[in-house]
Design an enzyme around this catalytic site. Structure first.
Site, PDB file in Angstrom:
ATOM      1  N   ARG A   1      -0.324   0.914   5.464  1.00  0.00           N
ATOM      2  CA  ARG A   1       0.334  -0.023   6.379  1.00  0.00           C
ATOM      3  C   ARG A   1      -0.688  -0.602   7.351  1.00  0.00           C
ATOM      4  O   ARG A   1      -1.585   0.110   7.815  1.00  0.00           O
ATOM      5  CB  ARG A   1       1.434   0.679   7.198  1.00  0.00           C
ATOM      6  CG  ARG A   1       2.729   0.900   6.456  1.00  0.00           C
ATOM      7  CD  ARG A   1       3.473  -0.414   6.170  1.00  0.00           C
ATOM      8  NE  ARG A   1       4.718  -0.178   5.477  1.00  0.00           N
ATOM      9  CZ  ARG A   1       4.851  -0.125   4.147  1.00  0.00           C
ATOM     10  NH1 ARG A   1       3.813  -0.296   3.366  1.00  0.00           N
ATOM     11  NH2 ARG A   1       6.034   0.083   3.600  1.00  0.00           N
TER      12      ARG A   1
ATOM     13  N   HIS B   1      -0.646  -7.409  -0.363  1.00  0.00           N
ATOM     14  CA  HIS B   1       0.444  -6.404  -0.369  1.00  0.00           C
ATOM     15  C   HIS B   1       1.151  -6.341  -1.726  1.00  0.00           C
ATOM     16  O   HIS B   1       2.360  -6.514  -1.830  1.00  0.00           O
ATOM     17  CB  HIS B   1       1.457  -6.670   0.760  1.00  0.00           C
ATOM     18  CG  HIS B   1       2.204  -5.434   1.155  1.00  0.00           C
ATOM     19  ND1 HIS B   1       2.692  -5.209   2.428  1.00  0.00           N
ATOM     20  CD2 HIS B   1       2.542  -4.317   0.448  1.00  0.00           C
ATOM     21  CE1 HIS B   1       3.309  -4.045   2.477  1.00  0.00           C
ATOM     22  NE2 HIS B   1       3.237  -3.473   1.263  1.00  0.00           N
TER      23      HIS B   1
ATOM     24  N   ARG C   1       2.297  12.140  -2.008  1.00  0.00           N
ATOM     25  CA  ARG C   1       2.410  11.643  -3.389  1.00  0.00           C
ATOM     26  C   ARG C   1       1.239  10.738  -3.779  1.00  0.00           C
ATOM     27  O   ARG C   1       0.560  10.990  -4.783  1.00  0.00           O
ATOM     28  CB  ARG C   1       3.729  10.850  -3.547  1.00  0.00           C
ATOM     29  CG  ARG C   1       4.966  11.710  -3.588  1.00  0.00           C
ATOM     30  CD  ARG C   1       6.206  10.842  -3.607  1.00  0.00           C
ATOM     31  NE  ARG C   1       6.379  10.199  -2.322  1.00  0.00           N
ATOM     32  CZ  ARG C   1       7.336  10.487  -1.453  1.00  0.00           C
ATOM     33  NH1 ARG C   1       8.253  11.376  -1.766  1.00  0.00           N
ATOM     34  NH2 ARG C   1       7.425   9.876  -0.285  1.00  0.00           N
TER      35      ARG C   1
ATOM     36  N   GLU D   1       1.436 -10.316   7.982  1.00  0.00           N
ATOM     37  CA  GLU D   1       1.379 -10.788   6.584  1.00  0.00           C
ATOM     38  C   GLU D   1       2.254 -12.027   6.446  1.00  0.00           C
ATOM     39  O   GLU D   1       3.324 -12.069   7.054  1.00  0.00           O
ATOM     40  CB  GLU D   1       1.867  -9.675   5.644  1.00  0.00           C
ATOM     41  CG  GLU D   1       0.960  -8.455   5.697  1.00  0.00           C
ATOM     42  CD  GLU D   1       1.460  -7.288   4.824  1.00  0.00           C
ATOM     43  OE1 GLU D   1       2.439  -7.455   4.092  1.00  0.00           O
ATOM     44  OE2 GLU D   1       0.842  -6.221   4.897  1.00  0.00           O
TER      45      GLU D   1
HETATM   46  N1  LIG Z   1       0.622  -1.041  -0.483  1.00  0.00           N
HETATM   47  C1  LIG Z   1       1.861  -0.831  -0.863  1.00  0.00           C
HETATM   48  O1  LIG Z   1       2.488  -1.691  -1.459  1.00  0.00           O
HETATM   49  C2  LIG Z   1       2.493   0.509  -0.624  1.00  0.00           C
HETATM   50  C3  LIG Z   1       3.448   0.961  -1.548  1.00  0.00           C
HETATM   51  C4  LIG Z   1       4.008   2.208  -1.369  1.00  0.00           C
HETATM   52  C5  LIG Z   1       3.651   2.975  -0.263  1.00  0.00           C
HETATM   53  N2  LIG Z   1       2.759   2.503   0.650  1.00  0.00           N
HETATM   54  C6  LIG Z   1       2.391   3.319   1.821  1.00  0.00           C
HETATM   55  O2  LIG Z   1       1.861   4.553   1.377  1.00  0.00           O
HETATM   56  C7  LIG Z   1       2.275   5.555   2.303  1.00  0.00           C
HETATM   57  C8  LIG Z   1       2.171   6.918   1.659  1.00  0.00           C
HETATM   58  O3  LIG Z   1       3.143   7.028   0.620  1.00  0.00           O
HETATM   59  P1  LIG Z   1       3.436   8.435  -0.089  1.00  0.00           P
HETATM   60  O4  LIG Z   1       4.501   8.159  -1.099  1.00  0.00           O
HETATM   61  O5  LIG Z   1       2.193   9.094  -0.506  1.00  0.00           O
HETATM   62  O6  LIG Z   1       4.064   9.242   1.142  1.00  0.00           O
HETATM   63  P2  LIG Z   1       4.217  10.833   1.248  1.00  0.00           P
HETATM   64  O7  LIG Z   1       5.299  11.041   2.259  1.00  0.00           O
HETATM   65  O8  LIG Z   1       4.359  11.448  -0.097  1.00  0.00           O
HETATM   66  O9  LIG Z   1       2.816  11.305   1.838  1.00  0.00           O
HETATM   67  C9  LIG Z   1       2.402  10.972   3.132  1.00  0.00           C
HETATM   68  C10 LIG Z   1       1.580  12.148   3.631  1.00  0.00           C
HETATM   69  O10 LIG Z   1       0.975  11.769   4.872  1.00  0.00           O
HETATM   70  C11 LIG Z   1       0.916  12.926   5.681  1.00  0.00           C
HETATM   71  N3  LIG Z   1       0.655  12.487   7.061  1.00  0.00           N
HETATM   72  C12 LIG Z   1       1.508  11.955   7.973  1.00  0.00           C
HETATM   73  N4  LIG Z   1       0.823  11.664   9.107  1.00  0.00           N
HETATM   74  C13 LIG Z   1      -0.469  12.012   8.888  1.00  0.00           C
HETATM   75  C14 LIG Z   1      -1.653  11.943   9.669  1.00  0.00           C
HETATM   76  N5  LIG Z   1      -1.661  11.461  10.918  1.00  0.00           N
HETATM   77  N6  LIG Z   1      -2.808  12.374   9.133  1.00  0.00           N
HETATM   78  C15 LIG Z   1      -2.843  12.870   7.874  1.00  0.00           C
HETATM   79  N7  LIG Z   1      -1.754  12.979   7.077  1.00  0.00           N
HETATM   80  C16 LIG Z   1      -0.585  12.540   7.589  1.00  0.00           C
HETATM   81  C17 LIG Z   1       2.246  13.612   5.440  1.00  0.00           C
HETATM   82  O11 LIG Z   1       2.191  14.982   5.783  1.00  0.00           O
HETATM   83  C18 LIG Z   1       2.412  13.406   3.939  1.00  0.00           C
HETATM   84  O12 LIG Z   1       1.905  14.508   3.206  1.00  0.00           O
HETATM   85  C19 LIG Z   1       3.688   5.113   2.666  1.00  0.00           C
HETATM   86  O13 LIG Z   1       4.113   5.637   3.899  1.00  0.00           O
HETATM   87  C20 LIG Z   1       3.582   3.609   2.697  1.00  0.00           C
HETATM   88  O14 LIG Z   1       3.302   3.176   4.015  1.00  0.00           O
HETATM   89  C21 LIG Z   1       2.163   1.294   0.487  1.00  0.00           C
END
Ligand SMILES: NC(=O)c1ccc[n+]([C@@H]2O[C@H](COP(=O)([O-])OP(=O)(O)OC[C@H]3O[C@@H](n4cnc5c(N)ncnc54)[C@H](O)[C@@H]3O)[C@@H](O)[C@H]2O)c1
Length: 310
Positions: A233, A279, A156, A262
């Site tokens: 993360r 964050h 996403r 953090e």
């Molecule tokens: N900074 C913030 O406040 C904040 C907020 C929301 C999410 N996040 C982080 O963003 C991350 C991603 O969110 P999202 O909604 O896009 O998740 P998502 O599940 O839609 O997408 C994650 C993608 O990563 C891929 N993936 C998993 N392991 C992998 C690897 N080793 N190499 C390459 N691709 C890999 C998966 O196949 C998936 O398509 C979350 O897991 C969260 O840790 C951070």
């Protein structure tokens, strides 16, 4: 005359900031008294003291030990997307329902990421601090349009980052073991992405396999001057290796919203070519309100579901 006693369900809100007014009035709500990320022992203490039926959770560790503290806990509703802080096996063993809010953070995290990329590529941070210190050094920086942007994780948020960057004309490449074809990114191997990107941006969950994915070995394979963005993360990047390679000048800059510990007050704060945010990736505009509303709706759904089935 018989007395009817109404027992209110209790909600423990452990996330560090949350608008208590958003909760429906038919729940007793206990807010995080520390107003910061809680430790495992602090969550255990709060659960023991209040015995909640449900929790609105932030990124504090919800380990097996935490989940085994009380038999009353039925629902954990994460205000956010990442579930790396929750022991999902322990939750499943104890029949605790776990929810998250996956869609709301997509736009704000993607916009923060793109903002950091523009800021670092153009050198806006150091130009801004230079002029404020009285220097008029007109270094011109680079053009995003001429860069190859490597997106690790094309789910996403990674896809939204790609859609925001696409109009610049930057070359977009992606690595995701679960995605073969992407409408905006040319999918490549991890090795190819490391060695051919000017900017590498991480958008993957923290799992045991992904821990320190960018470590000394992988970071040394990058081109000189590569910019690293981690808004996913803290544990995904080896912070010591990243610091050393930034300090040595091999890496060109970094943007980080997330850290191993953090709040973060470590050595990246000394580096001019690093942009740090506390964050706040998912909190912009109405997104925080939307995320909190979504977390409460999930919690209420989970608790109602529990009541109906018992
Ligand atoms: N900074 C913030 O406040 C904040 C907020 C929301 C999410 N996040 C982080 O963003 C991350 C991603 O969110 P999202 O909604 O896009 O998740 P998502 O599940 O839609 O997408 C994650 C993608 O990563 C891929 N993936 C998993 N392991 C992998 C690897 N080793 N190499 C390459 N691709 C890999 C998966 O196949 C998936 O398509 C979350 O897991 C969260 O840790 C951070």
């Amino acid at each position: 005359m018989c007395e009817i006693k109404i027992i209110m369900m209790k909600i423990l809100c452990t996330t560090s900031s949350f608008n208590a007014n958003n909760f429906p009035s038919d729940y007793e709500v206990i807010m995080n008294p520390f107003k910061r990320k809680l430790t495992e022992e602090e969550v255990i203490g709060l659960i023991k003291e209040h015995e909640p039926d449900g929790m609105i959770a932030g990124v504090e560790p919800l380990t097996r030990k935490v989940l085994e503290t009380s038999d009353k806990l039925k629902v954990i509703s994460r205000c956010g997307v990442g579930l790396d802080s929750v022991d999902m096996q322990a939750a499943s063993d104890r029949k605790i329902l776990v929810f998250n809010t996956p869609d709301v953070p997509v736009k704000p995290v993607a916009e923060l990421t793109v903002g950091m990329i523009f800021c670092i590529v153009r050198g806006i941070g150091s130009l801004n601090s230079g002029i404020k210190k009285g220097s008029w050094i007109r270094s011109t920086g680079g053009l995003v349009a001429e860069k190859t942007i490597g997106i690790i994780g094309c789910g996403r948020i990674g896809s939204r980052v790609a859609s925001l960057l696409e109009p610049t004309g930057a070359k977009l490449i992606g690595f995701d073991p679960y995605i073969q074809n992407h409408s905006l990114c040319k999918m490549v191997s991890f090795e190819y992405l490391l060695t051919n990107s000017d900017v590498i941006s991480l958008h993957i969950p923290l799992t045991p396999e992904n821990n320190n994915l960018l470590n000394a070995e992988s970071l040394k394979k990058t081109r000189p001057g590569t910019i690293i963005i981690n808004n996913s993360r803290g544990g995904l990047v080896d912070e010591n290796a990243l610091y050393e390679l930034l300090k040595s000048g091999h890496l060109g800059g970094a943007g980080m919203d997330v850290f191993l510990t953090e709040p973060y007050f470590g050595p990246f704060t000394e580096l001019e070519n690093v942009i740090l945010t506390p964050h706040i990736g998912s909190s912009a505009g109405n997104s925080r309100v939307e995320m909190e509303t979504s977390a409460i709706n999930n919690l209420v759904t989970g608790l109602n579901n529990f009541v109906l089935n018992h």
